[in-house]
Design a protein around this motif. Sequence first.
Motif, PDB file in Angstrom:
ATOM      1  N   LYS A  15      -5.515   1.382  -0.011  1.00 21.18           N
ATOM      2  CA  LYS A  15      -5.706   0.953   1.377  1.00 21.18           C
ATOM      3  C   LYS A  15      -6.775  -0.125   1.484  1.00 21.18           C
ATOM      4  O   LYS A  15      -6.644  -1.055   2.256  1.00 21.18           O
ATOM      5  N   GLU A  16      -7.841   0.013   0.705  1.00 20.67           N
ATOM      6  CA  GLU A  16      -8.904  -0.996   0.701  1.00 20.67           C
ATOM      7  C   GLU A  16      -8.985  -1.641  -0.669  1.00 20.67           C
ATOM      8  O   GLU A  16      -9.092  -0.947  -1.675  1.00 20.67           O
ATOM      9  N   LEU A  17      -8.907  -2.947  -0.693  1.00 22.86           N
ATOM     10  CA  LEU A  17      -9.007  -3.683  -1.952  1.00 22.86           C
ATOM     11  C   LEU A  17     -10.476  -3.946  -2.269  1.00 22.86           C
ATOM     12  O   LEU A  17     -11.026  -4.984  -1.913  1.00 22.86           O
ATOM     13  N   VAL A  18     -11.093  -2.980  -2.929  1.00 23.15           N
ATOM     14  CA  VAL A  18     -12.494  -3.100  -3.328  1.00 23.15           C
ATOM     15  C   VAL A  18     -12.623  -2.627  -4.770  1.00 23.15           C
ATOM     16  O   VAL A  18     -11.826  -1.805  -5.248  1.00 23.15           O
ATOM     17  N   ALA A  19     -13.620  -3.155  -5.456  1.00 23.32           N
ATOM     18  CA  ALA A  19     -13.875  -2.742  -6.831  1.00 23.32           C
ATOM     19  C   ALA A  19     -14.057  -1.230  -6.882  1.00 23.32           C
ATOM     20  O   ALA A  19     -14.715  -0.640  -6.025  1.00 23.32           O
ATOM     21  N   GLY A  20     -13.426  -0.604  -7.877  1.00 29.64           N
ATOM     22  CA  GLY A  20     -13.504   0.841  -8.045  1.00 29.64           C
ATOM     23  C   GLY A  20     -12.311   1.589  -7.479  1.00 29.64           C
ATOM     24  O   GLY A  20     -12.099   2.755  -7.813  1.00 29.64           O
ATOM     25  N   SER A  21     -11.507   0.947  -6.622  1.00 31.28           N
ATOM     26  CA  SER A  21     -10.312   1.591  -6.067  1.00 31.28           C
ATOM     27  C   SER A  21      -9.212   1.634  -7.118  1.00 31.28           C
ATOM     28  O   SER A  21      -9.178   0.824  -8.036  1.00 31.28           O
ATOM     29  N   SER A  22      -8.290   2.578  -6.956  1.00 29.06           N
ATOM     30  CA  SER A  22      -7.200   2.767  -7.922  1.00 29.06           C
ATOM     31  C   SER A  22      -5.914   2.073  -7.495  1.00 29.06           C
ATOM     32  O   SER A  22      -5.572   2.048  -6.323  1.00 29.06           O
ATOM     33  N   VAL A  23      -5.208   1.551  -8.492  1.00 30.91           N
ATOM     34  CA  VAL A  23      -3.874   0.993  -8.318  1.00 30.91           C
ATOM     35  C   VAL A  23      -2.945   1.859  -9.171  1.00 30.91           C
ATOM     36  O   VAL A  23      -3.239   2.129 -10.333  1.00 30.91           O
ATOM     37  N   ASN A  24      -1.850   2.333  -8.588  1.00 32.94           N
ATOM     38  CA  ASN A  24      -0.893   3.150  -9.322  1.00 32.94           C
ATOM     39  C   ASN A  24       0.254   2.288  -9.826  1.00 32.94           C
ATOM     40  O   ASN A  24       0.828   1.509  -9.058  1.00 32.94           O
ATOM     41  N   TYR A  25       0.589   2.451 -11.110  1.00 30.75           N
ATOM     42  CA  TYR A  25       1.641   1.675 -11.754  1.00 30.75           C
ATOM     43  C   TYR A  25       2.732   2.602 -12.264  1.00 30.75           C
ATOM     44  O   TYR A  25       2.446   3.727 -12.701  1.00 30.75           O
ATOM     45  N   TYR A  26       3.975   2.091 -12.247  1.00 34.22           N
ATOM     46  CA  TYR A  26       5.123   2.850 -12.734  1.00 34.22           C
ATOM     47  C   TYR A  26       6.087   1.896 -13.419  1.00 34.22           C
ATOM     48  O   TYR A  26       6.377   0.818 -12.893  1.00 34.22           O
ATOM     49  N   ILE A  27       6.586   2.314 -14.562  1.00 31.04           N
ATOM     50  CA  ILE A  27       7.742   1.644 -15.172  1.00 31.04           C
ATOM     51  C   ILE A  27       8.852   2.666 -15.155  1.00 31.04           C
ATOM     52  O   ILE A  27       8.695   3.785 -15.665  1.00 31.04           O
ATOM     53  N   SER A  66      10.206   7.606 -17.009  1.00 29.38           N
ATOM     54  CA  SER A  66       9.198   6.792 -16.333  1.00 29.38           C
ATOM     55  C   SER A  66       7.886   6.845 -17.113  1.00 29.38           C
ATOM     56  O   SER A  66       7.600   7.813 -17.813  1.00 29.38           O
ATOM     57  N   ILE A  67       7.136   5.771 -16.981  1.00 29.24           N
ATOM     58  CA  ILE A  67       5.793   5.682 -17.541  1.00 29.24           C
ATOM     59  C   ILE A  67       4.881   5.442 -16.348  1.00 29.24           C
ATOM     60  O   ILE A  67       5.124   4.535 -15.552  1.00 29.24           O
ATOM     61  N   LYS A  68       3.844   6.257 -16.219  1.00 33.27           N
ATOM     62  CA  LYS A  68       2.926   6.142 -15.082  1.00 33.27           C
ATOM     63  C   LYS A  68       1.511   5.979 -15.612  1.00 33.27           C
ATOM     64  O   LYS A  68       1.152   6.574 -16.619  1.00 33.27           O
ATOM     65  N   TRP A  69       0.731   5.183 -14.906  1.00 34.18           N
ATOM     66  CA  TRP A  69      -0.682   5.047 -15.235  1.00 34.18           C
ATOM     67  C   TRP A  69      -1.442   4.548 -14.027  1.00 34.18           C
ATOM     68  O   TRP A  69      -0.864   4.119 -13.044  1.00 34.18           O
ATOM     69  N   THR A  70      -2.746   4.628 -14.137  1.00 30.44           N
ATOM     70  CA  THR A  70      -3.628   4.211 -13.061  1.00 30.44           C
ATOM     71  C   THR A  70      -4.537   3.102 -13.561  1.00 30.44           C
ATOM     72  O   THR A  70      -5.061   3.184 -14.676  1.00 30.44           O
ATOM     73  N   GLY A  71      -4.710   2.096 -12.725  1.00 35.27           N
ATOM     74  CA  GLY A  71      -5.667   1.040 -13.005  1.00 35.27           C
ATOM     75  C   GLY A  71      -6.813   1.115 -12.014  1.00 35.27           C
ATOM     76  O   GLY A  71      -6.650   1.633 -10.907  1.00 35.27           O
ATOM     77  N   GLN A 105       0.817  -1.214   0.000  1.00 41.15           N
ATOM     78  CA  GLN A 105       0.000   0.000   0.000  1.00 41.15           C
ATOM     79  C   GLN A 105       0.853   1.268   0.000  1.00 41.15           C
ATOM     80  O   GLN A 105       0.323   2.366  -0.114  1.00 41.15           O
ATOM     81  N   TYR A 106       2.154   1.111   0.133  1.00 42.35           N
ATOM     82  CA  TYR A 106       3.066   2.251   0.184  1.00 42.35           C
ATOM     83  C   TYR A 106       3.973   2.226  -1.040  1.00 42.35           C
ATOM     84  O   TYR A 106       4.512   1.185  -1.389  1.00 42.35           O
ATOM     85  N   ALA A 107       4.140   3.377  -1.660  1.00 40.22           N
ATOM     86  CA  ALA A 107       5.067   3.477  -2.790  1.00 40.22           C
ATOM     87  C   ALA A 107       6.481   3.361  -2.256  1.00 40.22           C
ATOM     88  O   ALA A 107       6.779   3.842  -1.153  1.00 40.22           O
ATOM     89  N   PRO A 108       7.369   2.713  -2.998  1.00 42.79           N
ATOM     90  CA  PRO A 108       8.755   2.612  -2.517  1.00 42.79           C
ATOM     91  C   PRO A 108       9.377   3.996  -2.349  1.00 42.79           C
ATOM     92  O   PRO A 108       9.165   4.872  -3.182  1.00 42.79           O
ATOM     93  N   MET A 109      10.115   4.162  -1.256  1.00 44.10           N
ATOM     94  CA  MET A 109      10.755   5.444  -0.995  1.00 44.10           C
ATOM     95  C   MET A 109      11.801   5.739  -2.056  1.00 44.10           C
ATOM     96  O   MET A 109      11.945   6.871  -2.494  1.00 44.10           O
ATOM     97  N   ASN A 110      12.528   4.726  -2.452  1.00 44.35           N
ATOM     98  CA  ASN A 110      13.510   4.888  -3.520  1.00 44.35           C
ATOM     99  C   ASN A 110      13.746   3.526  -4.167  1.00 44.35           C
ATOM    100  O   ASN A 110      13.589   2.499  -3.526  1.00 44.35           O
TER     101      ASN A 110
END
Length: 164
Positions: free
Chosen positions: A42-54, A60-65, A22-27
């Motif tokens: 924080k809550e794994l429920v339908a409709g919540s967002s997951v943040n992705y990074y490459i 960097s490439i960022k997107w939200t699921g 639930q925490y983004a890596p500090m580095n």
Amino acid sequence: MVQLSQTSWQEYSLPNVMETLQYAPMNIQIGKTPLLHYTLPKELVAGSSVNYYIQCGFKSIKWTGIISSVNENKITVRLGNGPFRGFTASHQFVSEDSMTACYDEFSFQGFTTIPEETFAAIISKTSVIYAMNARKDARNIIMALESQKKTQAFEALDQSATAG
């Protein structure tokens, strides 16, 4: 369509892994190998967002699921916002003795700003990382700041109560 799948084992219990993600890596260490990481809500429920990074070098490439379903520590995600015409992912976390197995599958459809062949070449070299220690460091700092804010708020309340 570009796909990536990876299985990893973490030396932590399932509840510990789920909470830490639930925490983004500090580095993270930036290198030539592209790295993909994600941050769960924080809550794994339908409709919540997951943040992705490459992270690929300094780019960097960022997107939200958006979580479309959750079933016994298996999460299915679809594209929320990002540089793709389509994106789906599934993340499954399974307790195996004192470890946790993490099964991740990603499917990308139509990268919008670079040719799909270029993106496919990047994904073919990409590793999913969990950076558990870097996430725990971030969690500790966030908790320390929240504790400090609560202490300051309590002190301000205490001072205002005795000021009259």
